[in-house]
Each structure stands twice: as structure tokens, then as C-alpha cells.
Design a protein around this motif. Structure first.
Motif, PDB file in Angstrom:
ATOM      1  N   MET A   4      17.043  -9.850  16.490  1.00  0.00           N
ATOM      2  CA  MET A   4      16.114 -10.160  15.438  1.00  0.00           C
ATOM      3  C   MET A   4      15.624  -8.926  14.722  1.00  0.00           C
ATOM      4  N   SER A   5      16.228  -7.850  14.920  1.00  0.00           N
ATOM      5  CA  SER A   5      15.811  -6.657  14.217  1.00  0.00           C
ATOM      6  C   SER A   5      16.742  -6.420  13.031  1.00  0.00           C
ATOM      7  N   GLU A   6      16.644  -7.327  12.092  1.00  0.00           N
ATOM      8  CA  GLU A   6      17.442  -7.183  10.875  1.00  0.00           C
ATOM      9  C   GLU A   6      16.858  -6.077  10.018  1.00  0.00           C
ATOM     10  N   GLU A   7      17.696  -5.368   9.371  1.00  0.00           N
ATOM     11  CA  GLU A   7      17.230  -4.324   8.471  1.00  0.00           C
ATOM     12  C   GLU A   7      16.930  -4.955   7.116  1.00  0.00           C
ATOM     13  N   LEU A   8      15.809  -4.541   6.515  1.00  0.00           N
ATOM     14  CA  LEU A   8      15.399  -5.091   5.226  1.00  0.00           C
ATOM     15  C   LEU A   8      16.226  -4.476   4.112  1.00  0.00           C
ATOM     16  N   PRO A   9      16.443  -5.227   3.042  1.00  0.00           N
ATOM     17  CA  PRO A   9      17.153  -4.661   1.890  1.00  0.00           C
ATOM     18  C   PRO A   9      16.373  -3.471   1.322  1.00  0.00           C
ATOM     19  N   ALA A  10      17.060  -2.577   0.650  1.00  0.00           N
ATOM     20  CA  ALA A  10      16.461  -1.345   0.129  1.00  0.00           C
ATOM     21  C   ALA A  10      15.336  -1.625  -0.854  1.00  0.00           C
ATOM     22  N   ASN A  11      15.523  -2.604  -1.734  1.00  0.00           N
ATOM     23  CA  ASN A  11      14.474  -2.874  -2.718  1.00  0.00           C
ATOM     24  C   ASN A  11      13.203  -3.425  -2.056  1.00  0.00           C
ATOM     25  N   LEU A  12      13.342  -4.157  -0.955  1.00  0.00           N
ATOM     26  CA  LEU A  12      12.176  -4.667  -0.248  1.00  0.00           C
ATOM     27  C   LEU A  12      11.445  -3.534   0.483  1.00  0.00           C
ATOM     28  N   ARG A  13      12.197  -2.566   1.021  1.00  0.00           N
ATOM     29  CA  ARG A  13      11.579  -1.398   1.658  1.00  0.00           C
ATOM     30  C   ARG A  13      10.804  -0.578   0.632  1.00  0.00           C
ATOM     31  N   ARG A  14      11.381  -0.403  -0.541  1.00  0.00           N
ATOM     32  CA  ARG A  14      10.668   0.329  -1.604  1.00  0.00           C
ATOM     33  C   ARG A  14       9.408  -0.415  -2.023  1.00  0.00           C
ATOM     34  N   LEU A  15       9.497  -1.731  -2.130  1.00  0.00           N
ATOM     35  CA  LEU A  15       8.331  -2.530  -2.500  1.00  0.00           C
ATOM     36  C   LEU A  15       7.220  -2.381  -1.458  1.00  0.00           C
ATOM     37  N   LYS A  16       7.570  -2.403  -0.181  1.00  0.00           N
ATOM     38  CA  LYS A  16       6.571  -2.209   0.870  1.00  0.00           C
ATOM     39  C   LYS A  16       5.944  -0.817   0.782  1.00  0.00           C
ATOM     40  N   ALA A  17       6.733   0.192   0.473  1.00  0.00           N
ATOM     41  CA  ALA A  17       6.206   1.554   0.345  1.00  0.00           C
ATOM     42  C   ALA A  17       5.249   1.652  -0.835  1.00  0.00           C
ATOM     43  N   VAL A  18       5.610   1.041  -1.968  1.00  0.00           N
ATOM     44  CA  VAL A  18       4.742   1.066  -3.151  1.00  0.00           C
ATOM     45  C   VAL A  18       3.429   0.350  -2.859  1.00  0.00           C
ATOM     46  N   VAL A  19       3.485  -0.799  -2.192  1.00  0.00           N
ATOM     47  CA  VAL A  19       2.268  -1.544  -1.858  1.00  0.00           C
ATOM     48  C   VAL A  19       1.380  -0.720  -0.916  1.00  0.00           C
ATOM     49  N   ALA A  20       1.977  -0.053   0.050  1.00  0.00           N
ATOM     50  CA  ALA A  20       1.202   0.777   0.973  1.00  0.00           C
ATOM     51  C   ALA A  20       0.539   1.942   0.240  1.00  0.00           C
ATOM     52  N   ILE A  21       1.260   2.602  -0.643  1.00  0.00           N
ATOM     53  CA  ILE A  21       0.700   3.728  -1.407  1.00  0.00           C
ATOM     54  C   ILE A  21      -0.423   3.254  -2.320  1.00  0.00           C
ATOM     55  N   LEU A  22      -0.210   2.132  -2.994  1.00  0.00           N
ATOM     56  CA  LEU A  22      -1.270   1.593  -3.862  1.00  0.00           C
ATOM     57  C   LEU A  22      -2.508   1.194  -3.051  1.00  0.00           C
ATOM     58  N   GLY A  23      -2.314   0.691  -1.844  1.00  0.00           N
ATOM     59  CA  GLY A  23      -3.440   0.349  -0.978  1.00  0.00           C
ATOM     60  C   GLY A  23      -4.242   1.582  -0.596  1.00  0.00           C
ATOM     61  N   ILE A  24      -3.539   2.671  -0.284  1.00  0.00           N
ATOM     62  CA  ILE A  24      -4.213   3.923   0.055  1.00  0.00           C
ATOM     63  C   ILE A  24      -4.992   4.463  -1.141  1.00  0.00           C
ATOM     64  N   ILE A  25      -4.383   4.415  -2.330  1.00  0.00           N
ATOM     65  CA  ILE A  25      -5.067   4.872  -3.544  1.00  0.00           C
ATOM     66  C   ILE A  25      -6.296   4.019  -3.816  1.00  0.00           C
ATOM     67  N   PHE A  26      -6.168   2.708  -3.649  1.00  0.00           N
ATOM     68  CA  PHE A  26      -7.292   1.805  -3.877  1.00  0.00           C
ATOM     69  C   PHE A  26      -8.448   2.130  -2.930  1.00  0.00           C
ATOM     70  N   CYS A  27      -8.144   2.338  -1.654  1.00  0.00           N
ATOM     71  CA  CYS A  27      -9.195   2.681  -0.675  1.00  0.00           C
ATOM     72  C   CYS A  27      -9.871   4.008  -1.019  1.00  0.00           C
ATOM     73  N   ALA A  28      -9.078   5.001  -1.442  1.00  0.00           N
ATOM     74  CA  ALA A  28      -9.649   6.300  -1.810  1.00  0.00           C
ATOM     75  C   ALA A  28     -10.574   6.162  -3.014  1.00  0.00           C
ATOM     76  N   LEU A  29     -10.162   5.396  -4.011  1.00  0.00           N
ATOM     77  CA  LEU A  29     -11.005   5.198  -5.195  1.00  0.00           C
ATOM     78  C   LEU A  29     -12.275   4.426  -4.849  1.00  0.00           C
ATOM     79  N   LEU A  30     -12.165   3.470  -3.959  1.00  0.00           N
ATOM     80  CA  LEU A  30     -13.342   2.714  -3.532  1.00  0.00           C
ATOM     81  C   LEU A  30     -14.344   3.623  -2.821  1.00  0.00           C
ATOM     82  N   ILE A  31     -13.858   4.514  -1.987  1.00  0.00           N
ATOM     83  CA  ILE A  31     -14.737   5.477  -1.307  1.00  0.00           C
ATOM     84  C   ILE A  31     -15.399   6.412  -2.312  1.00  0.00           C
TER      85      ILE A  31
END
Length: 100
Positions: free
Chosen positions: A1-28
Motif C-alpha cells: 500500500m505504499s504507492e508513490e504519488l504522481p509528480a504533480n500531486l507531490r508538487r501540489l502538496k509541497a505548494v500547499v505546505a509552503i502556503l500554509g507556513i506563509i499564512f501562519c507567519a503572516l498571522l503571527i
């Protein structure tokens, strides 16, 4: 069950994580700005204000950045004295005279 995610989905997860970090920093930063402005000049009051000998305070009014005192000297002449409330320094004065 450890399928590897497609490249575009990995990039999307990275972008969402980075935007979440930026959002938290701006909120602080936003919270820090609000707290700093609310605590800016609160509580700072001059310990004393120098008046000329024989002058008495008749009235007082204040705004956020100045205090205005209506004074009368021993001869009966009146003036308005403008004071910085944080330092007690005189910002200027206006003599009150009767119209001829």
C-alpha cells in the motif's frame, strides 16, 4: 500500500505546505502588530508640568497627543498652554485677550 504519488500531486502538496507556513507567519506578524499598537504609548505620563509663579489652572482638556491648560496669572491675564502628555514639554501657548 505504499504507492508513490504522481509528480504533480507531490508538487501540489509541497505548494500547499509552503502556503500554509506563509499564512501562519503572516498571522503571527499581524497579531504582533496589533498588540504593539495597542500597547504603544499607554501609561506614559509626565511627572510634572512647570507653571509660572502665580499662575493657576482654570480648566483642562486633552486629546491623544496634547493637553491644553487654561491658566490665569496674578494680574488676571489668561492663556492656553499646550503640553505633550508624555514628556510634559510645552508645545506652545496662546494669550487670551478681550476684543477692543
Amino acid at each position: 500500500m505504499s504507492e508513490e504519488l504522481p509528480a504533480n500531486l507531490r508538487r501540489l502538496k509541497a505548494v500547499v505546505a509552503i502556503l500554509g507556513i506563509i499564512f501562519c507567519a503572516l498571522l503571527i506578524l499581524f497579531g504582533y502588530a496589533i498588540v504593539t499598537r495597542m500597547n504603544g504609548k499607554k501609561g506614559a505620563v509626565a511627572a510634572s508640568v512647570a507653571l509660572a509663579p502665580g499662575e493657576t489652572v482654570l480648566d483642562m482638556a486633552s486629546t491623544a497627543d496634547r493637553v491644553v491648560l487654561r491658566l490665569r496669572d496674578a494680574t488676571g491675564a489668561e492663556r492656553l498652554l499646550y503640553i505633550d502628555p508624555q514628556t510634559g514639554a510645552s508645545l506652545g501657548a496662546t494669550s487670551l485677550v478681550t476684543a477692543p
